[in-house]
Each structure stands twice: as structure tokens, then as C-alpha cells.
Design a protein around this motif. Structure first.
Motif, short mmCIF file in Angstrom:
data_model
loop_
_atom_site.label_atom_id
_atom_site.label_comp_id
_atom_site.label_asym_id
_atom_site.label_seq_id
_atom_site.Cartn_x
_atom_site.Cartn_y
_atom_site.Cartn_z
N LEU A 435 7.06 -4.55 13.57
CA LEU A 435 7.71 -3.30 13.19
C LEU A 435 9.19 -3.28 13.53
CD1 LEU A 435 5.00 -0.67 14.23
CD2 LEU A 435 5.73 -1.22 11.91
N ILE A 436 9.56 -3.95 14.61
CA ILE A 436 10.95 -3.89 15.07
C ILE A 436 11.84 -4.89 14.35
CG2 ILE A 436 12.46 -4.33 17.05
CD1 ILE A 436 10.35 -3.13 18.85
N MET A 437 11.39 -6.12 14.22
CA MET A 437 12.28 -7.17 13.72
C MET A 437 12.62 -6.98 12.25
SD MET A 437 11.46 -10.80 15.54
CE MET A 437 13.12 -11.34 15.12
N ARG A 438 13.92 -6.99 11.98
CA ARG A 438 14.44 -6.93 10.62
C ARG A 438 15.55 -7.96 10.49
NH1 ARG A 438 10.37 -5.00 9.97
NH2 ARG A 438 9.78 -2.98 9.08
N ARG A 448 14.24 -1.08 17.90
CA ARG A 448 13.73 -1.43 19.23
C ARG A 448 13.69 -0.20 20.12
NH1 ARG A 448 18.04 -4.21 22.79
NH2 ARG A 448 18.74 -2.05 22.60
N ASN A 449 14.79 0.52 20.18
CA ASN A 449 14.86 1.72 21.02
C ASN A 449 13.89 2.80 20.53
OD1 ASN A 449 16.91 0.35 22.35
ND2 ASN A 449 18.54 1.37 21.22
N ASP A 450 13.87 3.01 19.21
CA ASP A 450 12.99 4.04 18.66
C ASP A 450 11.52 3.70 18.87
OD1 ASP A 450 15.21 5.40 17.83
OD2 ASP A 450 15.09 4.77 15.74
N VAL A 491 13.65 7.70 7.29
CA VAL A 491 14.46 8.87 7.64
C VAL A 491 14.66 8.96 9.15
CG1 VAL A 491 14.64 11.38 7.51
CG2 VAL A 491 13.65 10.10 5.60
N ALA A 492 13.57 8.85 9.90
CA ALA A 492 13.63 8.94 11.37
C ALA A 492 12.54 8.03 11.93
CB ALA A 492 13.43 10.38 11.83
N PHE A 493 12.91 6.78 12.22
CA PHE A 493 11.91 5.80 12.64
C PHE A 493 11.27 6.17 13.96
CE2 PHE A 493 10.59 1.72 14.57
CZ PHE A 493 9.66 1.34 13.61
#
Length: 717
Positions: A435-438, A448-450, A491-493
Motif C-alpha cells: 500500500l505504501i510503496m509507489r 508511509r506517514n498516513d 483524496v485522503a489516504f
């Protein structure tokens, strides 16, 4: 301005706020996802019982990951890939769970293939999430031993297929509603653009910062506009569909008129006529409010929009300009001409809003306002061409480097779970990493923070739900949370991370309630998330693809698109289809560069001088686009006043000069190119059509020189 304004303000405020918050495309997408999940779970529960319904919901959840609004053929393709891929991953996860080497190979292969699929666009990124969820559910189902593997896989596949069929059916049923929503999102973005534009007219604001915000708003609008094109312009041309096609084209023409009013913004801000600037600001702000109200009427049931031409404000602005012109003793200054031109273009844009409102009227005949252009040429095609993958097998390919990073992080995560089996949940670590890695460092850092914050919140909420709600009713928060996770993904991960954690944890609790004791759930999942986030962060520096390395390609693309656009914009006789396509490519190229520049600030060791030069470039390029848009307005409104031979002579010369100027390789580092004065049109104002044309062409040449010089500076940095 609208029928809504006939209602007392205290009664109007709540419906407006609710409409603006709830009736949005992403919210409705999430609601339909929840509805689809509820239907699948309900049907399987009624037919086969709760256990089968839970297993079917796992397949439906994997299919729902790729459920994004779009044309039916695209959705069918994505569902086929997601359901088939997730089913195979779930099968192999159950077969290989106790065979660590084979499971490691599965994790690596799944990560590599799904990461390469990102080359096919943003939609394809969901395939990797669906695959990891299938891996997670397969491992959990195996441990729970609810039924034989073959039965579970069959139910899992049936759940995914059922969700896909329901989703396609709902999309067809609400096709017209979806077209309205896509148009409404584009109008919302246009309203935000107008708000940023109004700020630029404020003499007290920081001009550089205001222009930067305006350029970013332009990029956001361009993205929403393309999303609307990709949906609205496709499909059989029924009468109702043609109406939305005409409305979208009317919005684009309205934008073209409005963007042209920024061509002389530097002259106006330096003029000292603050009263005129404030009038322009007030008029633009009211225009933005009207546009937001139109977006509300498009998306909110029961809302209506009535066109307001703002005649009084426009006449007052024009009167003040004429009063200043009367004191110029026959030599109208450039500033007065600039204010007259900007006011005229804004008035023209407001008038075009009436055409947009007419196009949305159910009684309107779209054929009378639909231009004769091939609309499908403006649609971005997501083609799954295998030849795309052939070009990726090189370490110079950003997609290949991204695939290697993801594969390394996922494999490392799996190996850690083998080394610390009692301390980590392998599936959750892998899900967090996926989910984090892009591909973008900036996006990875933010996600990462979200993800950490969202997992902590989601784990606490899930633990509370498991403790206080009976297992028979836990499916209700799952249905809600999966829809909310979809709704806010782009919009807001942070919200998505919270809801996705709730969904996954409750689904795992269904599969094996004894495996997930709520007393330790929060700390365990938060620990797994921290490990997954750390892996994502560390592997972001393995074969990194820093976005600044792609900046030269984006800059060249902008300049090349500008050349094509300028060649047609500076021609009185041109093919409308070719002109519209060239204009679209120029705006798209500028938007791509703008969004990249916005992300560059987060990259480590970024050269601040180069970043400042890039900001100057995108700002100058936007102003040149405003200049070029002015030519279309001039040709349309003053065609009869122009002498054909004289006009063609100066246009030919301008085309040659602009083409020569837009060559970064030959531009000098000394700064913007200053073209020589060739007529009085440069030094005086005036309302004569040829003077206006000549002055505009000289301004375009100078802006082309500025863009070229700044592009050369960036390319040499």
C-alpha cells in the motif's frame, strides 16, 4: 444567480454544505462499492449461510479494489485481471503456506508482475493491492481450516465474479448519473481555478505565490477535465449523452476564454490601478461562486441553477476603464488596454457559462451546440498492449526499477516473518509495504506517514468493534469501511488507511476469530505496520528513480507541445479538430510538468535553484498559454475589423519568430529573449484591431523567448 438563492440563507446553508460534501464522484463510488459488497454478502448468506458468505466476500473485496468509475470495457478488463489474478494468488498461498521457498517465490513473482503492471496507468496499481489481499486471505483461510482448498477457491472466485457483474450492472443503470458526476467534478475544479485566479488580482497578495497556486489549480482542472473526457465522450450518442458531451465542450470553451484574461496580468499588477484590480477580483470571485453553484446543481438532486450574466459589475468595470481612457489624451496606455481586454475576456467567459447551463438543460437540443469534432480523439485509451512490457526490461526504465524495489521490499518482509514467526504477521507486513510503496518518492513518503496513523486508528476501532459487537453483525461495519476506503483513496489516504485496516482486520476475524485476539490486536498490527513502513522507506533508496531525472523529458515535451499549439493558434484558417488537439496536448504537458515540480520539493538533495527555475518556467508557460488563448478570442470577436492581408503578414512573421524562439538548445542563459520593437503597437494601447493584434503578437514572441530561455536554463542545470 440560482433558484437556491430564493430560499432563506439559514435554510440553504446546510443543504449546500451537504451537497458539496456528499454528492461527489468519489463518495458515490464508495457508496456503490459498499452496495456491491452488501449485495454479494447478502445473496451468498441467504443461499449458503454465513460461512460461505464470508469467504465469498473475500473474493468480492479483492475485486472491489479496482472498482473505479470508468467506461464499461475498461472496468471489465480490470475485473478480469483482478479476479483471475487474485484467485490464483489465493490458491497458491494456500498450497505453499508450509513450503517457505515456494511461498517466497510466489511473493517475489506476485510483487514483480503487479508492479510492472503499473506501466498501464493508475488503474492497474490496484491489481497489486488485490493480489496481496488475496495472499492475506488465503493464508488466514488455510489456518482456519473452514473447508477444503478447492471449495474455498471456488467460493472466492464466485464472490469476485459476482461483485464484478453487479458493479457492471450498476454502472450501466446509472450511466447518465455518472456522466453528470464526472462533469460536476470538472466544474468543481474549474471553480477552484477561478478562486485562485481571483486571488491573483488582489494587489496585496504575493504575485509569485499567487501565480504558483493558479498554475497548480490549472493542472488540477486539466486532470479532472481529462477524466471527464474519458467517460463522457465515449459510448453510443443518445440524445441525453450528447447533452453532456456538449456541456463538457462548453466548459472547455468557457475555460479557454477565462484563461486568456491572464495574458496581461503582469502589466495590470504593475499599473498601480488597484481599484480596477479589485473589481476584477470581485467579479472573478462571484464567477467562481456561480460555478460552484452550477457544480452543485449538476450533482445534487433537487438543486437548480439559473444563469447570472453579472451585467451590472461588468458595466461598472468597463465604465471605469473608459473613464481612465478618456484622460489619456488620445494615447491609451498599455495598462488601460490590458484592463479593457481582461474585462472583455472575463465577460465572454461568463457569457459562455450560459451556454454550459443551456447544455445541461434537459429540454435543450445538444445538436445545436455540439461542435463537429471527433470526440473520441480526445480520450485517453488504457490499452493493455504486451509490447509496452517489452520496453520495460532495462535498468534505465523507471517502471523496472520500481518493480525491483517493490520485489525486494516484499521479499525482505516475507523473510523477516520467517525469522520472527511469533512476533510478526507476514500478510499484514506485505499489505502495508504494497500500500505504501509507489514509484514516486514523494507519494511513498506521504503514504508511509498516513498508513501508520491510519493503521493505529483502524486497529483500535476494529478491536472495539470485535469486543462490543456480536460476530453476526460485524459485517455491517465491514460494508461501510470498504466503501469509505475506496471513496478516499485518491483524496485522503489517511482515511483510506484507517478504513482499510478496519476492513482487513474484521475480515480476518471472520475467517479465524481465534487467530486475532482483540486484546493484543492493536499493538501487533501497529508493530507490523511499522516494519512494513520501514521496509518501504529503506527500499525507496534502492535503484531510486528520482523524478528530477525525468524533468528534462517533461520540459522538452512542454516546449514541443507549445510549438504545435502556437503554430495553430497564430493561424486564422485552421482545422478546429487539429487546433483543439494541439491545445489539449499543450495543457496536458504543462499539467504533467506542474504536478512533477510540486512533488520534487520532497525529494532529498533537490537543487533549490533548479526548483526555483522550474517554478519560473511553469509560470511563464502558463502566461504564454494565456497569450495564445487570446488569439482565438481576438479572431472570433474582431475578425471583421482586421485587414486580411495585413493580418496574415504579421501572423506569418510571428509564427516564424515563435518557432525560432521555442528552441531551448539555442536560447541564451542571460534570461528572457527581448524581441525588437517593430510597430507602435508595442508602445501604445488603443482599441484598433490591428494595433491589438500586433501588440498581442509581440507579447507572444517575448513570452516564447522567456519560456525558451527558462527551459534552456533548466536543461543545463
Amino acid at each position: 444567480m440560482s433558484g437556491l438563492r430564493l430560499i432563506p440563507p439559514h435554510l440553504l446553508a446546510v443543504p449546500r454544505r451537504l451537497g458539496l460534501a456528499l454528492f461527489r464522484l468519489h463518495i458515490e463510488n464508495g457508496a456503490f462499492v459498499s452496495l456491491g459488497m452488501g449485495i454479494v454478502g447478502g445473496l451468498f448468506a441467504l443461499a449458503y449461510g454465513q460461512t460461505v458468505a464470508i469467504l465469498a466476500a473475500s473474493g468480492a473485496l479483492c475485486a472491489s479494489v479496482v472498482d473505479k468509475p470508468g467506461p464499461a470495457p475498461v472496468k471489465l478488463r480490470m475485473y478480469a485481471l483482478a479476479v483471475s489474478g487474485a484467485t490464483f494468488v489465493a490458491l497458491f498461498a494456500m498450497l505453499f503456506e508450509h513450503h517457505h521457498i515456494w511461498m517466497g517465490i510466489l511473493v517475489a513473482a506476485m510483487s514483480f508482475v503487479s508492479s510492472l503492471a503499473s506501466a498501464y496507468g493508475r488503474r492497474a496499481i490496484g491489481l497489486s493491492v488485490a493480489a496481496v489481499l488475496a495472499l492475506l486471505f488465503g493464508m488466514a483461510a488455510n489456518r482456519a481450516s473452514l473447508m477444503p482448498i478447492s471449495d474455498y477457491i471456488g467460493i472466492f472466485f464466485a464472490g469476485g465474479v459476482s461483485y464484478a457483474l453487479i458493479s457492471i450492472g450498476l454502472s450501466a443503470l446509472f450511466d447518465i448519473r455518472n456522466r453528470r458526476m464526472f462533469l460536476g467534478e470538472a466544474v468543481h475544479a474549474f471553480s477552484s481555478y477561478l478562486e485562485a485566479k481571483a486571488t491573483l488580482y488582489d494587489p496585496a497578495c504575493d504575485a509569485r505565490l499567487a501565480l504558483e497556486k493558479l498554475v497548480e489549480a490549472h493542472a488540477a482542472f486539466t486532470e479532472k477535465l481529462q477524466a471527464a473526457r474519458d467517460f463522457v465522450f465515449l459510448g453510443r450518442r443518445t440524445a441525453s449523452r450528447q447533452r453532456w458531451m456538449a456541456a463538457l465542450l462548453a466548459l472547455l470553451d468557457c475555460f479557454d476564454s477565462v484563461v486568456s484574461s491572464d495574458a496581461d496580468i503582469e502589466t495590470m499588477r504593475q499599473s498601480g490601478h488597484n481599484d480596477l484590480l479589485l473589481r476584477l477580483k470581485a467579479l472573478t470571485a462571484r464567477f467562481a461562486a456561480d460555478t460552484e453553484e452550477l457544480a452543485l446543481a449538476l450533482t445534487t438532486p433537487g438543486a437548480h441553477f439559473s444563469f447570472n450574466p453579472h451585467t451590472a459589475e461588468i458595466l461598472e468595470l468597463q465604465a471605469e476603464v473608459e473613464q481612465l481612457a478618456a484622460t489619456a489624451w488620445g494615447r491609451e496606455s498599455l495598462a488601460i488596454s490590458a484592463f479593457r481586454s481582461a474585462g472583455h475576456k472575463l465577460a465572454l467567459g461568463i457569457a459562455r457559462m450560459e451556454r454550459l447551463a443551456q447544455a445541461t438543460d434537459t429540454s435543450a437540443d445538444a445538436n445545436t451546440i455540439l461542435p463537429k469534432v471527433e470526440l473520441e480523439a480526445f480520450v485517453h485509451r488504457d490499452r493493455m498492449d504486451p509490447r509496452v512490457l517489452q520496453s520495460l526490461f532495462s535498468l534505465s526504465s523507471p517502471v523496472m526499477r520500481y518493480a525491483i524495489r517493490v520485489t525486494g521490499a516484499m521479499t525482505a518482509g516475507y523473510m523477516l516473518t520467517l525469522l520472527l514467526p511469533n512476533m510478526m504477521h507476514g500478510g499484514w507486513v506485505l499489505l502495508t509495504t504494497s500500500l505504501i510503496m509507489r514509484a514516486s518518492y514523494s507519494i511513498t513518503r506521504q503514504r508511509r506517514n498516513d498508513r501508520i496513523i491510519g493503521t493505529a486508528a483502524g486497529s483500535i476501532i476494529a478491536a472495539v468493534l470485535v469486543h462490543y459487537i456480536s460476530r453476526d453483525f460485524l459485517f455491517l461495519p465491514v460494508i461501510f469501511s470498504v466503501g469509505a476506503a475506496h471513496a478516499f483513496a485518491d483524496v485522503a489516504f489517511k482515511v483510506t488507511a484507517t478504513c482499510a485496516s478496519i476492513t482487513a482486520l474484521l475480515q480476518l476475524h471472520f475467517l479465524g476469530p481465534d487467530v486475532e485476539p482483540s486484546s493484543v490486536l492493536v499493538l501487533e498490527r501497529l508493530g507490523d505496520t511499522m516494519i512494513g513502513a520501514a521496509l518501504s522507506w529503506v527500499f525507496s533508496f534502492v535503484l531510486p528513480s528520482w523524478e528530477w531525472k525525468n524533468v528534462p523529458n517533461l520540459v522538452r515535451a512542454v516546449v514541443d507541445a507549445d510549438k504545435s499549439y502556437a503554430a495553430l493558434a497564430l493561424s486564422r484558417r485552421r482545422n478546429d479538430q487539429d487546433f483543439r488537439l494541439a491545445r489539449k496536448r499543450a495543457h496536458d504537458a504543462a499539467a504533467n510538468l506542474t504536478m512533477t515540480v510540486r512533488r520534487l520539493a520532497d525529494e532529498p538533495r533537490i537543487d533549490k535553484t533548479k526548483l526555483a527555475a522550474l517554478h519560473d518556467l511553469v509560470a511563464a508557460n502558463y502566461l504564454m498559454a494565456s497569450d495564445l488563448a487570446s488569439m482565438r478570442v481576438l479572431f472570433r470577436t474582431r475578425k471583421q475589423e482586421l485587414n486580411p492581408d495585413d493580418a496574415e503578414r504579421v501572423l506569418d512573421l510571428a509564427r516564424q519568430n515563435v518557432e525560432q524562439a521555442l528552441n531551448p538548445a539555442e536560447a541564451k542563459d542571460k534570461g528572457p529573449t527581448r524581441l525588437s520593437r517593430r510597430s507602435l503597437g508595442e508602445s501604445i494601447g488603443g482599441h484598433n484591431a490591428m494595433v491589438s493584434l500586433t501588440r498581442r503578437l509581440i507579447h507572444i514572441e517575448r513570452m516564447a523567448g522567456r519560456v525558451s530561455a527558462l527551459a534552456a536554463k533548466v536543461l543545463k542545470a
